[in-house]
Design an enzyme around this catalytic site. Structure first.
Site: not given
Ligand code: NAI
Length: 334
Positions: A124, A171, A204, A228
């Site tokens: 972002y 991740k 995930d 988000d």
């Protein structure tokens, strides 16, 4: 004492849910002087900017704002007003409690988690370029400073709200440097909070776990983009975007807003669910120290749902006005 609060009604359904929220907050007896400020697409036509300087000045002065959603064009056009606000005011922690409400059929009974999303960097940051025709690059910016303070915020929140666990969502198996940095900061911060259990989960796997047993995650701390996406997933677990509130917290200022967007598909129809912004208003009252009024509104909202009242998004037939009136009436009894 009256509180002076900046109100940004926003775009689409924003003015409808903002007006509903103002009515409910006022019905709670809290005295608020609203300083209404326009931002977003509508003001851009008149002023040539989506975020006039006086909007930021008003929030800086009042320290607290209630904000309706503001639309952002996809793929082209102006930079997100939401992102600019969060970055300009350094509203680094985006706190989103995700809880089932009575009378709304949730995926799972008793869902109760909180997402603490880093609000100022990650993908972002707006660092994008076309390296050459046909090749685009977005830079994922992650800093030790932002990771440390968001982890500290999450652990402090867990202590304050008597939560048991903070789960970091990452991740780092793939993004070993950027997400690795978040993980490293999380581990360091966790050592200072021995009574809160730290838990690490890959994004995930987190998505899968959220739809199986979200409560296991308790307080989630994560980067901007994962936060988000997972917030909308969380909203889906408890009945949809119409009910999930949020707060953007900085060291100086705080801006309270729903998780949902401007919902252009239903704008102007009088059917928007104001619950998410009303609940954001409840968070705002707690922030202002108005705990009695906040608890009364929450009680009135729950009583309204327990009474079977449901807006269209929740499978009912009640419009914004009728729902708001019912909450105000329940407040009179709370
Ligand atoms: P959205 O949240 O506006 O709408 C998604 C779906 O949920 C729509 O079907 C909508 O009707 C429904 N919905 C959302 N809020 C509702 C409510 N209170 N009551 C009943 N139904 C509701 O997401 P979308 O369509 O992706 O975004 C629309 C615009 O909002 C975009 O320009 C986006 O950039 C902006 N947006 C702004 C945010 C903010 O100001 N914080 C946050 C998210 C999106």
């Amino acid at each position: 004492m009256a509180h002076t609060i900046t109100l940004i009604p926003g775009d689409g359904i924003g003015p409808e849910v903002a007006h509903a929220t103002q009515r409910v907050l006022e019905a709670s007896g809290v005295r608020i002087d609203w300083e209404v400020q326009e931002a977003g697409a509508a003001i851009a036509e008149k002023r040539g900017t989506t975020l006039p300087d006086e909007v930021l000045a008003s929030i800086r002065k009042n320290k607290v704002a209630l904000k309706g959603p503001i639309g952002t064009p996809i793929g082209k056009g102006f930079k997100s007003v939401n992102v600019t606000l969060r970055q300009s005011l350094d509203l680094y922690a985006n706190v989103r409690p995700i809880r089932s409400l009575p009378g709304i059929e949730p995926r799972f009974e008793g869902t109760d988690i909180v997402i603490v999303r880093e609000n100022t960097e990650d993908l972002y940051a707006g660092l994008e370029l076309m390296i050459m025709p046909g090749v685009a690059q977005s830079i994922k910016l992650i800093t030790e400073k932002a990771c440390t303070r968001i982890c500290e915020y999450a652990f402090e929140y867990a202590v304050r709200m008597q939560r048991k666990r903070v789960s970091v969502v990452h991740k780092a198996n793939i993004m070993k440097l950027s997400d690795g940095l978040l993980l490293e900061c999380f581990r360091k911060v966790a050592l200072r909070y021995p009574r809160i259990e730290p838990y690490e989960i890959i994004v995930d796997a987190c998505a899968m776990n959220m739809v199986r047993n979200a409560n296991k995650l308790d307080v989630i701390v994560t980067e901007n983009l994962y936060g988000d996406i997972l917030s909308d997933l969380g909203a889906g677990l408890v009945g949809g975007l119409g009910i999930v509130p949020g707060a953007n917290i900085g060291l100086e200022c705080a801006v309270f807003e729903a998780v949902h967007g401007s919902a252009p598909d239903i704008a102007g129809q009088g059917i928007a669910n104001p619950t998410a912004l009303i609940q954001s208003g409840v968070m705002m009252l707690h922030h202002l120290g108005e705990h009695t009024a906040a608890n009364r509104i929450e009680k009135a909202l729950l009583a309204t749902f327990e009474g079977g009242m449901r807006t269209v998004d929740l499978g009912g037939a009640v419009g914004t006005e009728e729902f708001t009136r019912a909450v105000c009436e329940a407040l009179g009894r709370a």
